[in-house]
Design a protein around this motif. Sequence first.
Motif, PDB file in Angstrom:
ATOM      1  N   PRO A   1       0.811  -1.230   0.000  1.00 11.01           N
ATOM      2  CA  PRO A   1       0.000   0.000   0.000  1.00 11.01           C
ATOM      3  C   PRO A   1       0.839   1.273   0.000  1.00 11.01           C
ATOM      4  O   PRO A   1       0.458   2.268  -0.614  1.00 11.01           O
ATOM      5  N   VAL A   2       1.980   1.261   0.661  1.00 14.58           N
ATOM      6  CA  VAL A   2       2.813   2.462   0.698  1.00 14.58           C
ATOM      7  C   VAL A   2       3.281   2.817  -0.701  1.00 14.58           C
ATOM      8  O   VAL A   2       3.256   3.973  -1.113  1.00 14.58           O
ATOM      9  N   ARG A   3       3.662   1.817  -1.446  1.00 10.49           N
ATOM     10  CA  ARG A   3       4.136   2.062  -2.809  1.00 10.49           C
ATOM     11  C   ARG A   3       3.002   2.565  -3.692  1.00 10.49           C
ATOM     12  O   ARG A   3       3.186   3.457  -4.512  1.00 10.49           O
ATOM     13  N   ARG A   4       1.811   1.986  -3.533  1.00 12.71           N
ATOM     14  CA  ARG A   4       0.663   2.452  -4.323  1.00 12.71           C
ATOM     15  C   ARG A   4       0.378   3.911  -4.012  1.00 12.71           C
ATOM     16  O   ARG A   4       0.081   4.701  -4.909  1.00 12.71           O
ATOM     17  N   GLY A   5       0.469   4.283  -2.740  1.00 12.51           N
ATOM     18  CA  GLY A   5       0.218   5.671  -2.344  1.00 12.51           C
ATOM     19  C   GLY A   5       1.238   6.618  -2.933  1.00 12.51           C
ATOM     20  O   GLY A   5       0.906   7.710  -3.390  1.00 12.51           O
ATOM     21  N   ARG A   6       2.497   6.212  -2.925  1.00 13.77           N
ATOM     22  CA  ARG A   6       3.549   7.060  -3.495  1.00 13.77           C
ATOM     23  C   ARG A   6       3.357   7.227  -4.989  1.00 13.77           C
ATOM     24  O   ARG A   6       3.548   8.318  -5.531  1.00 13.77           O
ATOM     25  N   ALA A   7       2.987   6.157  -5.647  1.00 15.76           N
ATOM     26  CA  ALA A   7       2.769   6.235  -7.087  1.00 15.76           C
ATOM     27  C   ALA A   7       1.596   7.157  -7.403  1.00 15.76           C
ATOM     28  O   ALA A   7       1.659   7.975  -8.319  1.00 15.76           O
ATOM     29  N   ALA A   8       0.521   7.040  -6.639  1.00 17.70           N
ATOM     30  CA  ALA A   8      -0.642   7.900  -6.853  1.00 17.70           C
ATOM     31  C   ALA A   8      -0.286   9.355  -6.580  1.00 17.70           C
ATOM     32  O   ALA A   8      -0.719  10.262  -7.310  1.00 17.70           O
ATOM     33  N   ALA A   9       0.492   9.603  -5.542  1.00 14.53           N
ATOM     34  CA  ALA A   9       0.885  10.976  -5.227  1.00 14.53           C
ATOM     35  C   ALA A   9       1.755  11.552  -6.348  1.00 14.53           C
ATOM     36  O   ALA A   9       1.618  12.727  -6.709  1.00 14.53           O
ATOM     37  N   GLY A  10       2.638  10.737  -6.901  1.00 14.19           N
ATOM     38  CA  GLY A  10       3.477  11.200  -8.002  1.00 14.19           C
ATOM     39  C   GLY A  10       2.654  11.543  -9.230  1.00 14.19           C
ATOM     40  O   GLY A  10       2.887  12.562  -9.875  1.00 14.19           O
ATOM     41  N   ARG A  11       1.689  10.691  -9.556  1.00 17.62           N
ATOM     42  CA  ARG A  11       0.820  10.988 -10.701  1.00 17.62           C
ATOM     43  C   ARG A  11       0.033  12.267 -10.460  1.00 17.62           C
ATOM     44  O   ARG A  11      -0.139  13.082 -11.363  1.00 17.62           O
ATOM     45  N   SER A  12      -0.430  12.454  -9.234  1.00 18.31           N
ATOM     46  CA  SER A  12      -1.196  13.656  -8.898  1.00 18.31           C
ATOM     47  C   SER A  12      -0.340  14.913  -9.070  1.00 18.31           C
ATOM     48  O   SER A  12      -0.807  15.917  -9.628  1.00 18.31           O
ATOM     49  N   ARG A  13       0.925  14.864  -8.615  1.00 22.71           N
ATOM     50  CA  ARG A  13       1.817  16.023  -8.772  1.00 22.71           C
ATOM     51  C   ARG A  13       2.063  16.337 -10.240  1.00 22.71           C
ATOM     52  O   ARG A  13       2.064  17.510 -10.646  1.00 22.71           O
ATOM     53  N   ILE A  14       2.229  15.323 -11.048  1.00 24.05           N
ATOM     54  CA  ILE A  14       2.465  15.539 -12.473  1.00 24.05           C
ATOM     55  C   ILE A  14       1.253  16.185 -13.121  1.00 24.05           C
ATOM     56  O   ILE A  14       1.363  17.139 -13.898  1.00 24.05           O
ATOM     57  N   LEU A  15       0.051  15.693 -12.796  1.00 23.27           N
ATOM     58  CA  LEU A  15      -1.160  16.267 -13.383  1.00 23.27           C
ATOM     59  C   LEU A  15      -1.360  17.704 -12.942  1.00 23.27           C
ATOM     60  O   LEU A  15      -1.779  18.561 -13.736  1.00 23.27           O
ATOM     61  N   LYS A  16      -1.059  18.028 -11.689  1.00 25.43           N
ATOM     62  CA  LYS A  16      -1.210  19.412 -11.207  1.00 25.43           C
ATOM     63  C   LYS A  16      -0.219  20.343 -11.927  1.00 25.43           C
ATOM     64  O   LYS A  16      -0.564  21.467 -12.281  1.00 25.43           O
ATOM     65  N   ARG A  17       1.011  19.865 -12.163  1.00 27.45           N
ATOM     66  CA  ARG A  17       1.977  20.681 -12.902  1.00 27.45           C
ATOM     67  C   ARG A  17       1.496  20.937 -14.319  1.00 27.45           C
ATOM     68  O   ARG A  17       1.627  22.049 -14.838  1.00 27.45           O
ATOM     69  N   LEU A  18       0.923  19.928 -14.949  1.00 29.03           N
ATOM     70  CA  LEU A  18       0.417  20.097 -16.313  1.00 29.03           C
ATOM     71  C   LEU A  18      -0.740  21.091 -16.319  1.00 29.03           C
ATOM     72  O   LEU A  18      -0.846  21.905 -17.249  1.00 29.03           O
ATOM     73  N   GLU A  19      -1.610  21.037 -15.328  1.00 32.24           N
ATOM     74  CA  GLU A  19      -2.739  21.982 -15.260  1.00 32.24           C
ATOM     75  C   GLU A  19      -2.237  23.404 -15.066  1.00 32.24           C
ATOM     76  O   GLU A  19      -2.770  24.342 -15.648  1.00 32.24           O
ATOM     77  N   ASN A  20      -1.218  23.570 -14.213  1.00 26.76           N
ATOM     78  CA  ASN A  20      -0.709  24.911 -13.936  1.00 26.76           C
ATOM     79  C   ASN A  20       0.007  25.527 -15.129  1.00 26.76           C
ATOM     80  O   ASN A  20       0.022  26.742 -15.289  1.00 26.76           O
ATOM     81  N   HIS A  21       0.624  24.685 -15.958  1.00 26.98           N
ATOM     82  CA  HIS A  21       1.373  25.213 -17.101  1.00 26.98           C
ATOM     83  C   HIS A  21       0.570  25.231 -18.370  1.00 26.98           C
ATOM     84  O   HIS A  21       1.059  25.655 -19.409  1.00 26.98           O
ATOM     85  N   ALA A  22      -0.666  24.796 -18.322  1.00 23.55           N
ATOM     86  CA  ALA A  22      -1.474  24.772 -19.544  1.00 23.55           C
ATOM     87  C   ALA A  22      -2.139  26.088 -19.807  1.00 23.55           C
ATOM     88  O   ALA A  22      -2.246  26.959 -19.062  1.00 23.55           O
TER      89      ALA A  22
END
Length: 107
Positions: free
Chosen positions: A86-107
């Motif tokens: 579960p810890v790894r799944r959480g880290r992966a989800a958090a990483g995907r979330s950060r990437i999507l937020k960066r894309l939204e901010n730069h779009a």
Amino acid sequence: MTPAADMHAAAKVAGLSWDRFRKVWPRLVLTLAFPAPFAGPPYRWEPARLDAWREASAEARRAAILSQAHSADIANDDHPVAAPPPVRRGRAAAGRSRILKRLENHA
């Protein structure tokens, strides 16, 4: 009697450039059972021993490839694979979330 092989011929058997071979041949002798030269500088090798080493190393590579293929067949069976921790799944989800937020901010 066949002439002795020089360092260029030994490098070709080892599959290395001459410059690389002249630096690493002592390590090849120690780690990969490469035949040692029978004469000091200038180094000379027996062609028959080089050919025997080439055939043995090719057979060892072939056996390693076949064992990997066999282990891949065993690994790709129909047994279910355990989920990541579960810890790894959480880290992966958090990483995907950060990437999507960066894309939204730069779009």
